[in-house]
Write an enzyme that holds these catalytic residues in place. Structure first.
Site, PDB file in Angstrom:
ATOM      1  N   LYS A   1       0.793  -1.140   0.053  1.00  0.00           N
ATOM      2  CA  LYS A   1      -0.041   0.198   0.041  1.00  0.00           C
ATOM      3  C   LYS A   1       0.877   1.124  -0.149  1.00  0.00           C
ATOM      4  O   LYS A   1       1.866   1.366   0.662  1.00  0.00           O
ATOM      5  CB  LYS A   1      -1.070  -0.144   1.219  1.00  0.00           C
ATOM      6  CG  LYS A   1      -2.127   1.031   0.949  1.00  0.00           C
ATOM      7  CD  LYS A   1      -3.191   0.484   2.104  1.00  0.00           C
ATOM      8  CE  LYS A   1      -4.456   1.344   2.086  1.00  0.00           C
ATOM      9  NZ  LYS A   1      -5.555   0.791   2.812  1.00  0.00           N
TER      10      LYS A   1
ATOM     11  N   GLU B   1     -20.019  -4.448   9.529  1.00  0.00           N
ATOM     12  CA  GLU B   1     -20.957  -3.757  10.302  1.00  0.00           C
ATOM     13  C   GLU B   1     -22.259  -4.416  10.956  1.00  0.00           C
ATOM     14  O   GLU B   1     -22.580  -4.221  12.056  1.00  0.00           O
ATOM     15  CB  GLU B   1     -21.589  -2.505   9.382  1.00  0.00           C
ATOM     16  CG  GLU B   1     -20.401  -1.495   8.975  1.00  0.00           C
ATOM     17  CD  GLU B   1     -19.547  -1.796   8.001  1.00  0.00           C
ATOM     18  OE1 GLU B   1     -19.818  -2.896   7.314  1.00  0.00           O
ATOM     19  OE2 GLU B   1     -18.800  -1.086   7.607  1.00  0.00           O
TER      20      GLU B   1
ATOM     21  N   ARG C   1     -26.208  -1.219   6.361  1.00  0.00           N
ATOM     22  CA  ARG C   1     -26.053  -2.726   6.231  1.00  0.00           C
ATOM     23  C   ARG C   1     -26.768  -3.215   7.360  1.00  0.00           C
ATOM     24  O   ARG C   1     -26.837  -4.349   6.963  1.00  0.00           O
ATOM     25  CB  ARG C   1     -24.570  -2.992   6.260  1.00  0.00           C
ATOM     26  CG  ARG C   1     -23.648  -2.650   5.046  1.00  0.00           C
ATOM     27  CD  ARG C   1     -22.817  -3.786   4.821  1.00  0.00           C
ATOM     28  NE  ARG C   1     -22.680  -3.469   3.437  1.00  0.00           N
ATOM     29  CZ  ARG C   1     -21.735  -3.867   2.567  1.00  0.00           C
ATOM     30  NH1 ARG C   1     -20.735  -4.615   3.345  1.00  0.00           N
ATOM     31  NH2 ARG C   1     -21.410  -3.696   1.477  1.00  0.00           N
TER      32      ARG C   1
HETATM   33  C1  LIG Z   1     -19.332  -1.419   4.370  1.00  0.00           C
HETATM   34  C2  LIG Z   1     -18.082  -0.481   4.134  1.00  0.00           C
HETATM   35  N1  LIG Z   1     -17.468  -0.309   5.508  1.00  0.00           N
HETATM   36  C3  LIG Z   1     -16.383   0.691   5.500  1.00  0.00           C
HETATM   37  C4  LIG Z   1     -15.841   0.989   4.492  1.00  0.00           C
HETATM   38  C5  LIG Z   1     -14.710   2.242   4.603  1.00  0.00           C
HETATM   39  N2  LIG Z   1     -13.571   1.373   3.660  1.00  0.00           N
HETATM   40  C6  LIG Z   1     -13.176   1.830   2.694  1.00  0.00           C
HETATM   41  S1  LIG Z   1     -11.646   1.177   2.093  1.00  0.00           S
HETATM   42  C7  LIG Z   1     -11.641   0.428   3.393  1.00  0.00           C
HETATM   43  C8  LIG Z   1     -10.639  -0.582   3.720  1.00  0.00           C
HETATM   44  C9  LIG Z   1     -10.457  -1.731   2.537  1.00  0.00           C
HETATM   45  O1  LIG Z   1      -9.421  -2.170   2.811  1.00  0.00           O
HETATM   46  P1  LIG Z   1      -8.965  -3.363   1.507  1.00  0.00           P
HETATM   47  O2  LIG Z   1     -10.053  -3.973   1.012  1.00  0.00           O
HETATM   48  O3  LIG Z   1      -8.001  -4.185   2.266  1.00  0.00           O
HETATM   49  O4  LIG Z   1      -8.404  -2.411   0.430  1.00  0.00           O
HETATM   50  P2  LIG Z   1      -7.028  -1.473   0.266  1.00  0.00           P
HETATM   51  O5  LIG Z   1      -7.597  -0.082   0.673  1.00  0.00           O
HETATM   52  O6  LIG Z   1      -6.129  -2.053   1.339  1.00  0.00           O
HETATM   53  O7  LIG Z   1      -6.540  -1.587  -1.104  1.00  0.00           O
HETATM   54  C10 LIG Z   1     -12.884   0.563   4.243  1.00  0.00           C
HETATM   55  C11 LIG Z   1     -12.743   0.263   5.799  1.00  0.00           C
HETATM   56  C12 LIG Z   1     -16.701   0.769   3.100  1.00  0.00           C
HETATM   57  N3  LIG Z   1     -15.966   1.312   2.232  1.00  0.00           N
HETATM   58  N4  LIG Z   1     -17.482   0.103   3.267  1.00  0.00           N
END
Ligand SMILES: Cc1ncc(C[n+]2csc(CCOP(=O)(O)OP(=O)(O)O)c2C)c(N)n1
Length: 621
Positions: free
Chosen positions: A282, A367, A395
């Site tokens: 990342k 959630e 959700r």
């Molecule tokens: C239902 C939901 N909860 C929380 C979020 C906030 N959110 C956006 S990206 C993320 C992390 C995602 O991590 P990952 O899938 O590993 O992707 P990366 O950013 O590390 O590439 C979160 C918690 C969201 N988009 N949707």
């Protein structure tokens, strides 16, 4: 020398770039992203991490016939660059500009509009089935992160995909991070996979080593192959996917395009769902983002050299207020515990985590689980405060009803980013919570007008013996209304100004707007009554009776869609009481999805700014 990026103007142009230039193109894309996002703000670290992965996918797939579904979609910037949208990046996340998420309206190459996590496998599996039933032959690929894999829907979809008899590629983009560090048993499991030599690697090495052993080698290989499963259990951690009926390939270096292309090619030959596990970094290529991936997950405009934000909020935000108040409450009451679904920073619970690590729970992007987990905690005698953004709480609607409210449990929902939240756009606006919460029996729904009231409401909620939801917006909580601090009383609104003719009832963030409206109207000789609604459920009927008697026009202000909001509750009561001589004006967010843009700009566009409200009131009068 012309830049390679100059020759990428539409989908599939990347295929014309010489393989020897791929690294250089990756470098140019990174520099393009850093330059642009430093000016507009946006999701940076995740996009820097998927540059080579996206390039490999674009070399492997043909657009728009093949379908690529991004989970969450915050990491689709490179995909946008490679599909003819690079010129639009100066307008990223600006009103009427390029969206920060995949959007079918923008391009035929975006297969699915997204913003919330853990949906990609389900959506892509639907596309696979549609392809198969209609006799198509296009490829379908879902890309999700290790964070997204902590969401229940991802598992439901994997379970379903395990039965598939046609090709479907699921790319697991594992950077060992959600927004913050990824949590839970699954994160540990992926850690094991990451450090293993991988199933395919292991198998090949084992076979070639044994085959070289004169005499016994070949026989042993055959024997081992026959008892493959037994061995795999002991040796190969990828069994989780394999046992579910999916093929696992990996781990693959997600910054090595040719390795990924080989893996995708192999994956595309299987007549089943295949998980290709790629490891990425990342923030790759920008040292500050590599060092602080959580801070650079989503950024305001920033200085590239120092990484400092150029739009730092100086005033206390609701999030910071919540953060500090939680620590005070936890000190006073040992039963207070805090729960977040992968958002310790965003919700302001990070400081709580540091001070009360045993009473802090990050459950991953889950959630629904967070809410039912809180219900159990409350049943066990604790006071769980679940901090979730308004849009992500959608959700957990059934969990709120079925697990918390039917059981009448004292769970506190701290709902941040309520109302129009701005630049993330339609998937992230918190404009539905009053509608989906305020009709649930047993649930108190409140909205504070400022920092002090949020503190009071939290205290009230923690003391209250039943479920309570408090919704508050992003941003400034010091609304200049500090003088008005009547104690919170069950179901009671707060009168801020006594006037005649017009009564304005404002919810939470709109109280400040209400004050500005009153000031403008006062300059024109109109002196309205101003009410801070405080409770959206139950509404204060007593104060309404009083207002109906003394005013000609009742105006409600809220940052929620009209349907099911506060205004409709007031209007309903007006009808129920058969009040004939009072007019009614409902100022709320229209019943539509609100695109990205600055909060103030969007308020103006949808008539929620003081001047537009004044105009409508004068029109009505
Ligand atoms: C239902 C939901 N909860 C929380 C979020 C906030 N959110 C956006 S990206 C993320 C992390 C995602 O991590 P990952 O899938 O590993 O992707 P990366 O950013 O590390 O590439 C979160 C918690 C969201 N988009 N949707």
């Amino acid at each position: 020398m012309p830049k390679l990026l100059d020759s990428i103007n539409q989908a599939n142009d990347i295929k014309k770039i010489d393989q020897r230039d791929h690294d250089k193109l990756a470098e140019e894309i990174r520099s393009f992203l850093i330059q642009n996002v430093s000016k507009t703000g946006g999701h940076l670290a995740s996009n820097l991490g998927v540059v080579e992965l996206t390039m490999a996918l674009h070399l492997f797939l043909g657009f728009p016939q093949d379908k690529l579904v991004w989970d969450v979609g915050h990491q689709a910037y490179v995909h946008k660059v490679l599909t003819g949208r690079k010129e639009l990046f100066s307008s990223l996340r600006q009103i009427d500009g390029l969206s920060g998420f995949p959007k079918r309206e923008e391009s035929q190459c975006d297969s699915f509009d997204t913003g919330h996590s853990s949906t990609a496998i389900s959506a892509a599996l639907g596309l696979v089935k549609a392809r198969d039933l209609s006799g198509g032959s296009n490829k379908v690929v879902a890309v999700l992160g290790d964070g997204a894999l902590t969401g229940g829907m991802a598992f439901e979809a994997l379970n379903n995909a395990g039965r598939l008899k046609t090709n479907f590629i699921i790319v697991l983009n594992d950077n060992n991070m959600s927004i913050s560090e990824n949590v839970g048993g699954l994160a540990n499991y992926l850690g094991k996979l990451r450090t293993s030599s991988g199933y395919t690697g292991f198998k090949e090495n084992m076979e070639s080593t044994l085959n070289q052993m004169p005499g016994v080698g070949k026989v042993l290989v055959e024997k081992l192959k026959r008892s493959k499963d037994a061995i795999k259990y002991f040796m190969l951690p990828s069994m989780f996917f394999e046992d579910m009926g999916l093929t696992y390939i990996g781990p693959i270096d997600g910054h090595n395009i040719s390795q990924m292309l080989m893996a995708f090619d192999a994956a595309s030959r299987a007549k089943k769902a295949v998980v290709v596990h790629v490891i990425t970094k990342k923030g790759k290529g920008y040292q500050l983002a590599e060092n602080y991936p959580a801070r650079f997950h989503s950024v305001e405009p920033f200085d590239i050299k120092s990484g400092a934000s150029l739009r730092e909020d100086k005033t206390p935000s609701y999030t910071k207020t919540f953060s500090d108040a939680m620590i005070r409450l936890a000190r006073e009451n040992k039963k207070v515990v805090a729960i977040t679904a992968a958002m310790p920073f965003g919700t302001g619970l990070y400081d709580f985590k540091k001070q009360f690590p045993d009473r802090f729970f990050d459950v991953g992007i889950a959630e629904q689980h967070a809410v039912t987990f809180a219900a159990g905690f409350a049943m066990g005698g604790y006071k769980p405060v679940v901090a979730i953004y308004s849009t992500f709480l959608q959700r957990a609607y059934d969990q709120i009803i079925h697990d918390v409210c039917i059981n009448g449990l004292p769970v506190v929902f701290a709902i941040d980013r309520a109302g129009i939240s701005g630049r993330d756009g339609k998937t992230h606006q918190g404009t539905f919570d009053l509608s989906f919460l305020s009709h649930i029996p047993n649930l108190l729904v409140m909205a504070p007008k400022n920092k002090y009231e949020l503190e009071e409401m939290l205290r009230y909620a923690v003391d209250y013996n039943g479920p309570v939801a408090i919704r508050y917006p992003k941003g400034d909580a010091y609304t200049g209304l500090a003088d008005h601090q009547a104690p919170i009383e069950y179901g009671k609104a707060e009168k801020l100004m006594e006037g005649t003719d017009v009564a304005i009832l404002a919810v939470g963030s709109m109280v400040k707007t209400g004050v500005e409206v009153v000031e403008v109207l006062a300059a024109q000789g109109i002196t309205p009554t101003l009410i801070n609604a405080r409770f959206v459920s139950p509404i204060d009927k007593e104060i309404l009776e009083e207002l109906f008697e003394k005013h000609k026009l009742i105006v409600t202000l809220e940052e929620n869609v009209k349907s099911g909001g506060y205004g409709q509750k007031v209007a309903d009561y007006l009808c129920e009481r058969d009040v004939r001589n009072v007019k009614f004006l409902n100022i709320s967010v229209p019943d539509q999805f609100i695109e990205h843009g600055g909060v103030n700009e969007l308020h103006q566009r949808f008539g929620l700014d003081p001047q537009s409200i004044v105009n409508r009131i004068i029109e009505m009068l």
